[in-house]
Design a protein around this motif. Structure first.
Motif, PDB file in Angstrom:
ATOM      1  N   LEU A 187     -27.427 -62.869   3.953  1.00 40.33           N
ATOM      2  CA  LEU A 187     -28.504 -61.934   3.659  1.00 40.33           C
ATOM      3  C   LEU A 187     -28.776 -60.962   4.797  1.00 40.33           C
ATOM      4  O   LEU A 187     -29.145 -59.816   4.560  1.00 40.33           O
ATOM      5  N   TYR A 188     -28.595 -61.399   6.041  1.00 34.90           N
ATOM      6  CA  TYR A 188     -28.858 -60.537   7.199  1.00 34.90           C
ATOM      7  C   TYR A 188     -27.684 -60.638   8.171  1.00 34.90           C
ATOM      8  O   TYR A 188     -27.749 -61.368   9.172  1.00 34.90           O
ATOM      9  N   PRO A 189     -26.597 -59.917   7.922  1.00 35.56           N
ATOM     10  CA  PRO A 189     -25.370 -60.099   8.710  1.00 35.56           C
ATOM     11  C   PRO A 189     -25.522 -59.888  10.207  1.00 35.56           C
ATOM     12  O   PRO A 189     -24.837 -60.552  10.985  1.00 35.56           O
ATOM     13  N   ALA A 242     -26.154 -57.795  -5.956  1.00 31.99           N
ATOM     14  CA  ALA A 242     -27.376 -56.995  -5.856  1.00 31.99           C
ATOM     15  C   ALA A 242     -27.878 -56.940  -4.420  1.00 31.99           C
ATOM     16  O   ALA A 242     -28.243 -55.864  -3.916  1.00 31.99           O
ATOM     17  N   ALA A 243     -27.897 -58.092  -3.738  1.00 29.78           N
ATOM     18  CA  ALA A 243     -28.361 -58.121  -2.352  1.00 29.78           C
ATOM     19  C   ALA A 243     -27.456 -57.283  -1.460  1.00 29.78           C
ATOM     20  O   ALA A 243     -27.932 -56.529  -0.593  1.00 29.78           O
ATOM     21  N   GLU A 244     -26.144 -57.397  -1.668  1.00 27.30           N
ATOM     22  CA  GLU A 244     -25.212 -56.624  -0.852  1.00 27.30           C
ATOM     23  C   GLU A 244     -25.381 -55.126  -1.094  1.00 27.30           C
ATOM     24  O   GLU A 244     -25.389 -54.329  -0.146  1.00 27.30           O
ATOM     25  N   ARG A 245     -25.531 -54.738  -2.357  1.00 31.47           N
ATOM     26  CA  ARG A 245     -25.688 -53.321  -2.666  1.00 31.47           C
ATOM     27  C   ARG A 245     -26.968 -52.764  -2.051  1.00 31.47           C
ATOM     28  O   ARG A 245     -26.991 -51.631  -1.535  1.00 31.47           O
ATOM     29  N   LEU A 246     -28.052 -53.527  -2.097  1.00 32.93           N
ATOM     30  CA  LEU A 246     -29.311 -53.063  -1.508  1.00 32.93           C
ATOM     31  C   LEU A 246     -29.217 -52.993   0.009  1.00 32.93           C
ATOM     32  O   LEU A 246     -29.825 -52.113   0.631  1.00 32.93           O
ATOM     33  N   ARG A 247     -28.464 -53.906   0.595  1.00 32.49           N
ATOM     34  CA  ARG A 247     -28.302 -53.882   2.049  1.00 32.49           C
ATOM     35  C   ARG A 247     -27.488 -52.668   2.488  1.00 32.49           C
ATOM     36  O   ARG A 247     -27.800 -52.018   3.490  1.00 32.49           O
ATOM     37  N   LEU A 248     -26.435 -52.349   1.730  1.00 33.60           N
ATOM     38  CA  LEU A 248     -25.577 -51.224   2.088  1.00 33.60           C
ATOM     39  C   LEU A 248     -26.197 -49.889   1.713  1.00 33.60           C
ATOM     40  O   LEU A 248     -25.902 -48.865   2.332  1.00 33.60           O
ATOM     41  N   ASP A 249     -27.041 -49.883   0.677  1.00 30.48           N
ATOM     42  CA  ASP A 249     -27.678 -48.643   0.225  1.00 30.48           C
ATOM     43  C   ASP A 249     -29.143 -48.916  -0.085  1.00 30.48           C
ATOM     44  O   ASP A 249     -29.519 -49.118  -1.246  1.00 30.48           O
ATOM     45  N   PRO A 250     -30.010 -48.941   0.955  1.00 27.14           N
ATOM     46  CA  PRO A 250     -31.423 -49.255   0.741  1.00 27.14           C
ATOM     47  C   PRO A 250     -32.117 -48.302  -0.222  1.00 27.14           C
ATOM     48  O   PRO A 250     -33.162 -48.646  -0.780  1.00 27.14           O
ATOM     49  N   PRO A 265     -36.817 -57.610  -4.601  1.00 28.72           N
ATOM     50  CA  PRO A 265     -35.769 -56.748  -4.058  1.00 28.72           C
ATOM     51  C   PRO A 265     -36.313 -55.638  -3.170  1.00 28.72           C
ATOM     52  O   PRO A 265     -35.680 -55.265  -2.185  1.00 28.72           O
ATOM     53  N   ARG A 266     -37.485 -55.110  -3.497  1.00 31.92           N
ATOM     54  CA  ARG A 266     -38.056 -54.053  -2.642  1.00 31.92           C
ATOM     55  C   ARG A 266     -38.378 -54.604  -1.251  1.00 31.92           C
ATOM     56  O   ARG A 266     -38.215 -53.917  -0.245  1.00 31.92           O
ATOM     57  N   THR A 267     -38.852 -55.837  -1.197  1.00 32.94           N
ATOM     58  CA  THR A 267     -39.161 -56.458   0.093  1.00 32.94           C
ATOM     59  C   THR A 267     -37.890 -56.696   0.888  1.00 32.94           C
ATOM     60  O   THR A 267     -37.831 -56.443   2.093  1.00 32.94           O
ATOM     61  N   TYR A 268     -36.847 -57.201   0.211  1.00 27.17           N
ATOM     62  CA  TYR A 268     -35.575 -57.429   0.896  1.00 27.17           C
ATOM     63  C   TYR A 268     -34.999 -56.115   1.405  1.00 27.17           C
ATOM     64  O   TYR A 268     -34.542 -56.017   2.539  1.00 27.17           O
ATOM     65  N   ARG A 269     -35.065 -55.086   0.570  1.00 23.38           N
ATOM     66  CA  ARG A 269     -34.541 -53.786   0.978  1.00 23.38           C
ATOM     67  C   ARG A 269     -35.291 -53.277   2.201  1.00 23.38           C
ATOM     68  O   ARG A 269     -34.683 -52.763   3.142  1.00 23.38           O
ATOM     69  N   GLY A 270     -36.601 -53.467   2.219  1.00 22.49           N
ATOM     70  CA  GLY A 270     -37.380 -52.991   3.358  1.00 22.49           C
ATOM     71  C   GLY A 270     -37.201 -53.844   4.589  1.00 22.49           C
ATOM     72  O   GLY A 270     -37.381 -53.374   5.710  1.00 22.49           O
TER      73      GLY A 270
END
Length: 266
Positions: A8-10, A210-218, A249-254
């Motif tokens: 989740l947080y590389p 989904a998590a990877e996509r949000l991490r790469l493209d917030p 997801p908004r919290t993870y993205r932020g």
């Protein structure tokens, strides 16, 4: 698959490597993962993971453990200095290690394998090339332990590829059709060789993506992302995030902006 998919947080990772198995274990292991860490006294590094729907065989500090598939995100706080060598197992390897993978879901057990612990430990203490030697020793041990794989084990490997690979099926029915079996047979294969249902494997793959996509493209549009990944709607994606990761997801993205690799934790 990307090296950090499922992490989740590389940027919090210590030194981390994913290596392919030796040729004799290609049907038994997806990859070997090897973290090495040396954290300053009084500090720790929290590793948050949404794991693959698979079992892991891990050597660490002279102990061998078999961890089952997970149904939720997990974390571990690293401190001091150490290493681990883990094998993300293909379904074909599972029957030689446990007769009931479902009993290991969200759990782990000790494996009596002192020869594996000794050979991997010796390799990891041997300086340059240690990771490659550890993988070779681990691969040899698994190939000997499992022996030739039968038709059911090969079919279970194909099931995992259909559900988790780059061209994965979007539904259980599609997966059954592509494997040329009934849905009931598909479910039995998953239960016997992974421990969780095919639908849960699909759900985990979507969440990882989904998590990877949000991490790469917030800035990604959540409704569009949900549609692309096969969720019914934005609300479905949000529910999945909350139920597995405990956050929206908004919290993870932020919050996915990366923090230092060694940070204090209470």
């Amino acid at each position: 698959m990307r090296q950090t998919r499922g992490v989740l947080y590389p940027a919090r990772l210590p030194e981390f490597h994913r290596l392919p198995p030796a040729a004799n274990a290609r049907d038994l292991v997806v990859w070997f993962w090897i973290p090495e860490w040396d954290i300053a006294p009084g500090r720790s590094s929290r590793q948050d993971i949404v794991g693959y729907p698979a079992l892991n065989l891990v050597v660490e500090q002279g102990v061998v453990t078999l961890s089952g598939a997970t149904t939720r995100a997990s974390h571990r706080d690293l401190s001091g200095a150490g290493w681990a060598v883990g094998a993300l197992l293909r379904p074909a390897a599972v029957a030689a290690l446990t007769g009931d993978p479902a009993a290991l879901v969200d759990a782990e057990s000790i494996v009596d394998a002192p020869d594996l612990a000794q050979s991997v430990g010796a390799a990891m203490r041997s300086g340059d090339g240690r990771r490659e030697r550890a993988v070779a020793a681990f691969s040899d041990w698994l190939a000997h332990r499992v022996g030739p794989i039968d038709g059911a084990a090969s079919q279970a490997n194909a099931l995992a590829e259909i559900l988790m690979g780059d061209r994965a099926a979007d539904t259980v029915e599609e997966a059954a059709t592509r494997l040329a079996v009934s849905v009931r047979t598909l479910q039995r294969l998953a239960h016997r060789h992974v421990g969780i249902a095919p639908a849960a494997m699909i759900r985990r793959r979507r969440l990882q993506e989904a998590a990877e996509r949000l991490r790469l493209d917030p800035g990604a549009d959540l409704s569009e992302l949900a549609a692309e990944l096969g969720y019914a709607d934005h609300a479905h994606l949000t529910r999945d995030f909350r139920s597995i990761l405990g956050i929206a997801p908004r919290t993870y993205r932020g919050g996915s902006g990366e923090e230092p690799a060694a940070t204090p934790h209470a």
